[in-house]
Design an enzyme around this catalytic site. Structure first.
Site, PDB file in Angstrom:
ATOM      1  CG  ASN A 185      -4.429   6.202   4.557  1.00 14.73           C
ATOM      2  OD1 ASN A 185      -5.149   7.187   4.639  1.00 14.73           O
ATOM      3  ND2 ASN A 185      -3.119   6.300   4.442  1.00 14.73           N
ATOM      4  CG  HIS A 243      -1.828   1.156   1.352  1.00 18.12           C
ATOM      5  ND1 HIS A 243      -1.384   2.405   1.740  1.00 18.12           N
ATOM      6  CD2 HIS A 243      -3.167   1.293   1.135  1.00 18.12           C
ATOM      7  CE1 HIS A 243      -2.398   3.253   1.757  1.00 18.12           C
ATOM      8  NE2 HIS A 243      -3.500   2.599   1.411  1.00 18.12           N
ATOM      9  N   GLY A 244       1.884   1.280   0.839  1.00 16.38           N
ATOM     10  CA  GLY A 244       2.811   2.403   0.880  1.00 16.38           C
ATOM     11  C   GLY A 244       2.532   3.417   1.972  1.00 16.38           C
ATOM     12  CG  ASP A 245       0.299   6.816   4.098  1.00 21.38           C
ATOM     13  OD1 ASP A 245       0.833   6.579   5.202  1.00 21.38           O
ATOM     14  OD2 ASP A 245      -0.329   7.859   3.861  1.00 21.38           O
ATOM     15  CG  PHE A 246      -1.249  -0.924   5.531  1.00 20.02           C
ATOM     16  CD1 PHE A 246      -2.556  -0.869   5.083  1.00 20.02           C
ATOM     17  CD2 PHE A 246      -0.852  -2.002   6.309  1.00 20.02           C
ATOM     18  CE1 PHE A 246      -3.464  -1.875   5.409  1.00 20.02           C
ATOM     19  CE2 PHE A 246      -1.742  -3.015   6.632  1.00 20.02           C
ATOM     20  CZ  PHE A 246      -3.043  -2.949   6.181  1.00 20.02           C
TER      21      PHE A 246
END
Length: 264
Positions: free
Chosen positions: A190, A183-186
């Site tokens: 979010n 995801h990268g910004d989990f």
């Protein structure tokens, strides 16, 4: 920035939660038309944020094609100086909201379940690259451009300079990457969850999605679960998250990927 004329029949309600840098609005209508969300950014004063909206639209579309719950892209457009991303609202509630006392543990396990599902996607089919060879260069560029918020560092790095962050980033860089689709910004804000607390209904803010070490996601979600800002969660939920996922909660990559996140 003014709202788009074609959506003038909606009521535009500012959404102030989140740190994407974009202006975010909830679009409500008193008819049966679906609720929408709009993100906007100026291409002249926020070129990186505007480009991020384009990247997010591509990632949302790709995620939906993989069967992962993500917002449907209604429109991506430029209007004057602005870039706009319009998406259809998803069902569910933010995992960061206050939930009945019996549910935080179930939500922690739901976070592990959606992470495992995302990380199981074939890497060969993912066109987005967030591996260290690229992302560290991006972190350096953000540092040089003054985009690192030194007032919002984790407590363990409070008072650090950009130079200190960069030195530690290079010194702590892992020797290998266990690459999956991340995801990268989990983090809790979010992720949307059904009312039962056990089912994820959607992933939000996916502009940093791409190929990366699985601990890029595990590090940020475990930090989110342990954060005092999400006071209903705690250490027991962190343990449940790692146990459900099947990962080592003491892996040294956790500290590194939390450090990397300071640049965003």
């Amino acid at each position: 920035m003014t709202s788009l004329p074609q959506y003038s029949r909606y009521t535009w309600i500012p959404v102030t939660i989140g740190k994407s840098g974009a202006q975010v609005y909830r679009l409500d209508d008193d008819t049966r038309r679906p609720r929408l969300y709009a993100k906007s950014a100026s291409r002249s004063t926020q070129p990186d944020v505007a480009e991020g909206l384009t990247q997010e639209a591509a990632r949302l579309t790709w995620l939906a094609d993989q069967g992962i719950p993500a917002a449907e892209v209604v429109e991506l457009r430029s209007d004057g100086d602005g870039t706009w991303l319009i998406t259809r609202a998803l069902p569910g509630r933010s995992a960061a909201e206050i939930w009945p006392s019996a549910q935080p543990g179930a939500i922690a396990e739901a976070m592990a379940d959606i992470a495992r599902r995302l990380h199981a996607l074939p890497t060969a089919g993912c066109p987005f690259d967030q591996r260290l060879s690229r992302i560290i260069l991006e972190a350096e560029q953000r540092a040089a451009a003054g985009l690192v918020d030194l007032e919002d560092l984790d407590d363990v790095r409070a008072g650090w300079t950009v130079e200190q962050l960069l030195r530690e980033l290079h010194a702590a860089r892992p020797q290998y990457e266990d690459v999956v689709v991340c995801h990268g910004d989990f983090c809790l804000p979010n992720v949307l969850v059904a009312d039962d607390g056990a089912t994820v209904t959607g992933l939000l803010d996916v502009g940093r999605l791409g190929l990366a070490d699985r601990y890029a996601d595990l590090a940020l979600m475990s930090r989110s679960l342990a954060s005092p800002m999400n006071e209903q969660y705690g250490d027991d939920d962190v343990r449940r998250f790692f146990a459900r996922y099947g990962a080592d909660a003491t892996d040294e990559r956790i500290a590194f990927y939390r450090l990397l996140d300071e640049f965003y």
